[in-house]
Design an enzyme around this catalytic site. Structure first.
Site, mmCIF file in Angstrom:
data_model
loop_
_atom_site.group_PDB
_atom_site.id
_atom_site.type_symbol
_atom_site.label_atom_id
_atom_site.label_comp_id
_atom_site.label_asym_id
_atom_site.label_seq_id
_atom_site.Cartn_x
_atom_site.Cartn_y
_atom_site.Cartn_z
ATOM 1 N N GLY A 100 0.737 -1.217 0.191
ATOM 2 C CA GLY A 100 -0.026 0.182 -0.075
ATOM 3 C C GLY A 100 0.876 1.142 -0.004
ATOM 4 C CD1 TRP A 102 4.228 2.967 -4.747
ATOM 5 C CD2 TRP A 102 3.649 2.843 -6.647
ATOM 6 N NE1 TRP A 102 5.446 2.652 -5.626
ATOM 7 C CE2 TRP A 102 4.849 2.864 -6.802
ATOM 8 C CE3 TRP A 102 2.862 2.947 -8.015
ATOM 9 C CZ2 TRP A 102 5.643 2.359 -8.025
ATOM 10 C CZ3 TRP A 102 3.588 2.653 -9.242
ATOM 11 C CH2 TRP A 102 4.915 2.517 -9.184
ATOM 12 C CG ASP A 118 -1.313 -6.950 -4.516
ATOM 13 O OD1 ASP A 118 -0.436 -6.210 -4.889
ATOM 14 O OD2 ASP A 118 -1.138 -8.168 -4.429
ATOM 15 C CG ASP A 134 -5.047 -12.675 -11.408
ATOM 16 O OD1 ASP A 134 -4.724 -11.618 -11.891
ATOM 17 O OD2 ASP A 134 -4.628 -13.893 -11.578
ATOM 18 C CG ASP A 158 5.543 -0.978 -8.159
ATOM 19 O OD1 ASP A 158 6.380 -1.256 -8.826
ATOM 20 O OD2 ASP A 158 5.778 -0.969 -6.744
ATOM 21 C CE LYS A 198 7.890 -3.774 -10.022
ATOM 22 N NZ LYS A 198 8.643 -3.195 -9.024
#
Ligand code: SAM
Length: 242
Positions: A100, A102, A118, A134, A158, A198
């Site tokens: 958590g 971000w 997540d 997911d 990310d 990312k």
């Protein structure tokens, strides 16, 4: 999962500190980590090695001291300091949000709505909606948009998978997550919105870069200071969706 993909923390927001209130929600990473090390005998060797690295890592230490959930918070703070992505009232979707960090940064910098998703559960963070799912499963993208109540101003990813140790398989999984996040951002962002993902140097995400360049006014590569020097992790920042 590489070191940089693991949830950890980082330095503070020195020059232009925009945190308007202390990080919100849950326990600091360090406090929970103290509990984990006591049960280390039940963990795999790689888990134990990872915990040891976190405890020895100055960015992780700083995050624990300041109440950030992860060292990753410092990576996004640096990116946001540079590009001013989070504005008062911003509506944000954060893919791969656990634990958590971000989300905390977005809330603390004035975002009006933050929806995080997540595979792992995330301790509540006031000012955000956190969904365990997911992201690659059908329908989850729509669930996020509905939770946000409309199109986002900012999409963050990310996401990082747990590596299996087989180079080609890991490579394909990395690229798949970058692709699906990019497609989602291009499809859902409002015009003028921004996207951060990312990425990995040397990864074959050239087609993703081409898509981003075609759909955003500018695309930058960033290697935040809190990203481990030896890792190939970099971030792509796509600015101003056309
Ligand atoms: N940005 C986070 C922070 O600030 O705390 C750290 C994210 S961590 C590096 C990567 C996360 O991606 C992991 O928690 C992992 O569970 C998540 N992830 C990987 N694949 C995912 C998927 N298919 N759907 C949702 N989350 C995923």
């Amino acid at each position: 999962m590489s070191d940089d993909e693991k949830p950890t923390p980082a330095p503070a927001e020195p020059a232009r500190r925009r945190m308007v209130r202390p990080p919100t929600g849950g326990t600091a990473a360090g406090r929970s980590m103290g509990g984990k090390i006591k049960t280390a005998e039940k963990k795999s060797i790689s888990s134990i090695e990872w915990i040891k690295r976190q405890l020895a890592d100055p960015w992780s230490e700083k995050a624990r001291a300041e109440g950030w959930r992860s060292r990753a918070a410092f990576k996004f703070s640096e990116i946001d300091d540079r590009f001013r992505l989070v504005k008062k009232g911003s509506r944000v979707i954060d893919l791969g949000a656990a634990p958590g960090g971000w989300v905390q940064v977005c809330v603390n910098r004035g975002a009006a709505a933050v929806v995080g998703v997540d595979l792992l559960p995330i301790e509540p963070i006031p000012g955000s909606i956190l969904i365990q799912a997911d992201f690659t499963e059908p329908g989850v993208d729509q669930q996020l948009i509905e939770a946000l109540g409309g199109p986002p101003d900012l999409v963050l990813s990310d996401m990082a998978h747990n590596t299996v140790g087989h180079r080609q398989t890991d490579h394909l999984k990395i690229i798949a997550l970058i692709e699906i996040a990019s497609e989602f951002a291009i499809r859902t962002l409002r015009p003028g919105g921004h996207f951060v993902t990312k990425n990995f140097q040397g990864g074959d995400a050239g087609h993703v870069l081409a898509d981003l360049r075609a759909n955003f006014q500018d695309v930058k590569y960033v290697k935040p200071a809190a990203s481990r020097k030896g890792s190939s992790e970099v971030y792509l920042v796509a600015l101003n969706k056309k």
